[in-house]
Design an enzyme around this catalytic site. Structure first.
Site, PDB file in Angstrom:
ATOM      1  N   THR A  23      -3.790 -11.675   0.485  1.00  0.00           N
ATOM      2  CA  THR A  23      -2.858 -10.546   0.461  1.00  0.00           C
ATOM      3  C   THR A  23      -2.537 -10.214   2.028  1.00  0.00           C
ATOM      4  O   THR A  23      -3.593  -9.973   2.847  1.00  0.00           O
ATOM      5  CB  THR A  23      -3.282  -9.322  -0.482  1.00  0.00           C
ATOM      6  OG1 THR A  23      -2.209  -8.603  -0.806  1.00  0.00           O
ATOM      7  CG2 THR A  23      -4.487  -8.314   0.048  1.00  0.00           C
ATOM      8  N   CYS A  29      -3.899   0.834   0.948  1.00  0.00           N
ATOM      9  CA  CYS A  29      -3.965   0.026  -0.237  1.00  0.00           C
ATOM     10  C   CYS A  29      -5.242  -0.671  -0.065  1.00  0.00           C
ATOM     11  O   CYS A  29      -5.972  -0.691   0.942  1.00  0.00           O
ATOM     12  CB  CYS A  29      -2.845  -0.759  -0.565  1.00  0.00           C
ATOM     13  SG  CYS A  29      -1.286  -0.133  -0.769  1.00  0.00           S
ATOM     14  N   HIS A  46      -4.110  -6.214  -5.359  1.00  0.00           N
ATOM     15  CA  HIS A  46      -3.571  -5.410  -4.074  1.00  0.00           C
ATOM     16  C   HIS A  46      -3.398  -4.093  -4.830  1.00  0.00           C
ATOM     17  O   HIS A  46      -2.065  -3.853  -5.356  1.00  0.00           O
ATOM     18  CB  HIS A  46      -2.454  -6.063  -3.363  1.00  0.00           C
ATOM     19  CG  HIS A  46      -2.080  -5.151  -2.301  1.00  0.00           C
ATOM     20  ND1 HIS A  46      -1.517  -6.087  -1.081  1.00  0.00           N
ATOM     21  CD2 HIS A  46      -1.727  -3.938  -1.891  1.00  0.00           C
ATOM     22  CE1 HIS A  46      -0.950  -5.196  -0.290  1.00  0.00           C
ATOM     23  NE2 HIS A  46      -1.201  -3.804  -0.770  1.00  0.00           N
TER      24      HIS A  46
END
Lengths: 160, 198
Positions: A23, A29, A46
């Site tokens: 990711t 996040c 994610h």
């Protein structure tokens, strides 16, 4: 031939070695990796926020509390051994410095705390983590070794 | 988020007026003509953000201001690192103190640029639409573009599956390339486009 499976924002993907899960550009996040090293199967999420607050019909992969059980469920369907699952997480930074109080400072921290809590609730050991700080991260999980590579722009690169 | 095609067009028009003023301010500041591309308005799913930003781990400088008032939202200037250096060299003169990663002077100059640009952006919108808007103090980030944008998007502690983004490209000087983004919060769009009777 191994591929990098890209996990977008508010999404999760399951993969099998020799593929890698990746990711890109985690800020506040949190990237969550849950994997079974014996079976060489794992998932990466994610998540963007701590809790769905019971909201129905929303994308469950957006929130720590709804995404983690969902991803574990998918992994079990793939035949992983629940007792063999391990977790690693990264992200939860605060990207901007404001003078004074801003919720921007806390969101990353709240996300990381909630992810840790949900992983604990699921009974999965969190073997390592790299959270906080004020920089973005790109993470790559090698499903063959369980190594999580963390890349940054100005803070080097490491494996946890 | 429900948005009609007419509302998107109206937002494009309003954003165009605002960013036109911002580009003029930037031209004045840098004493050099800054031109602006035809803006685009996107209603974009979260997993398609690369369509606006390119590779999400590219290093960029972002100056972020929160817009408050009757139609709250977010304004972000995104510059490549060479562009930032060009802007700083133009504003402050070439000297080693203008390194963006280490120099406080450089960083506060850049925040001030953001302040002035967003100030002229919202002033133009207010004049045109009658909607009263204010700005927060600017924040500066130099990092992966994706990491900065996602952090800004979740600031309110909630996020829609689709994000409404007004985006325009600014070019000028040698090697100066930047983007101006305007992201109205949920509910703000209706207020902004009221002037069009939509």
């Amino acid at each position: 031939m191994s591929d990098n499976i890209i996990v977008g924002m508010a999404d999760y993907k399951i993969g099998k070695a020799p593929d890698k899960l990746m990711t890109i550009g985690l800020g506040s996040c949190v990237g969550i990796c849950i994997y079974d090293l014996a079976k060489k199967i794992g998932g990466m999420a994610h998540i963007m926020l701590p809790s769905s607050q019971g909201k129905k019909g929303d994308n469950p992969a957006k929130y720590a509390d709804t995404c983690i059980p969902l991803m574990i469920g998918d992994l079990l369907k793939m035949g992983v051994n629940k007792a063999g699952l391990k977790a690693k997480i990264a992200g939860g930074a605060s990207m901007f410095s404001f003078a004074g109080n801003s919720p921007l400072m806390k969101i990353g921290e709240n996300n990381a705390e909630r992810v840790k809590l949900e992983i604990k609730k699921a009974g999965i050991p969190l073997v390592s983590y790299d959270v906080g700080g004020n920089f973005g991260r790109t993470i790559i999980l090698d499903l063959t070794t369980g190594d999580l590579l963390i890349r940054t722009i100005n803070h080097g690169q490491k494996v946890i | 988020m429900d948005v009609t095609a007419a509302q998107l067009e109206a937002l494009k028009e309003i954003g165009n007026i605002g960013s036109g003023h911002a580009a003029t301010s930037l031209s004045d500041m840098l004493q050099s003509r800054i031109s602006m591309d035809v803006p685009r308005v996107w209603l974009l799913p979260l997993n398609k953000l690369t369509e606006v930003f390119g590779e999400l781990d590219s290093p960029r400088a972002a100056i972020y201001l929160k817009i408050t008032g009757e139609a709250p939202g977010k304004a972000i200037f995104v510059f490549s690192l060479p562009s930032v250096q060009t802007i700083l060299d133009t504003l402050l003169g070439k000297n080693p103190c203008t390194d963006i990663f280490t120099s406080e002077l450089a960083q506060s100059a850049l925040k001030e640029v953001g302040n002035i640009l967003v100030g002229s952006f919202i002033m133009a919108i207010t004049e045109f639409s009658g909607v009263k808007l204010y700005t927060s103090i600017p924040a500066l980030g130099i990092d992966m573009i994706g990491a900065m944008i996602e952090t800004i998007l979740i600031e309110e502690g909630k996020i829609d599956d689709n994000v409404l983004i007004f985006d325009t490209k600014m070019t000028g000087l040698t090697e100066m390339e930047g983007k101006f983004l305007y992201i109205p919060n949920e509910g703000s769009l209706k207020k902004l486009v009221r002037v069009f009777d939509l």
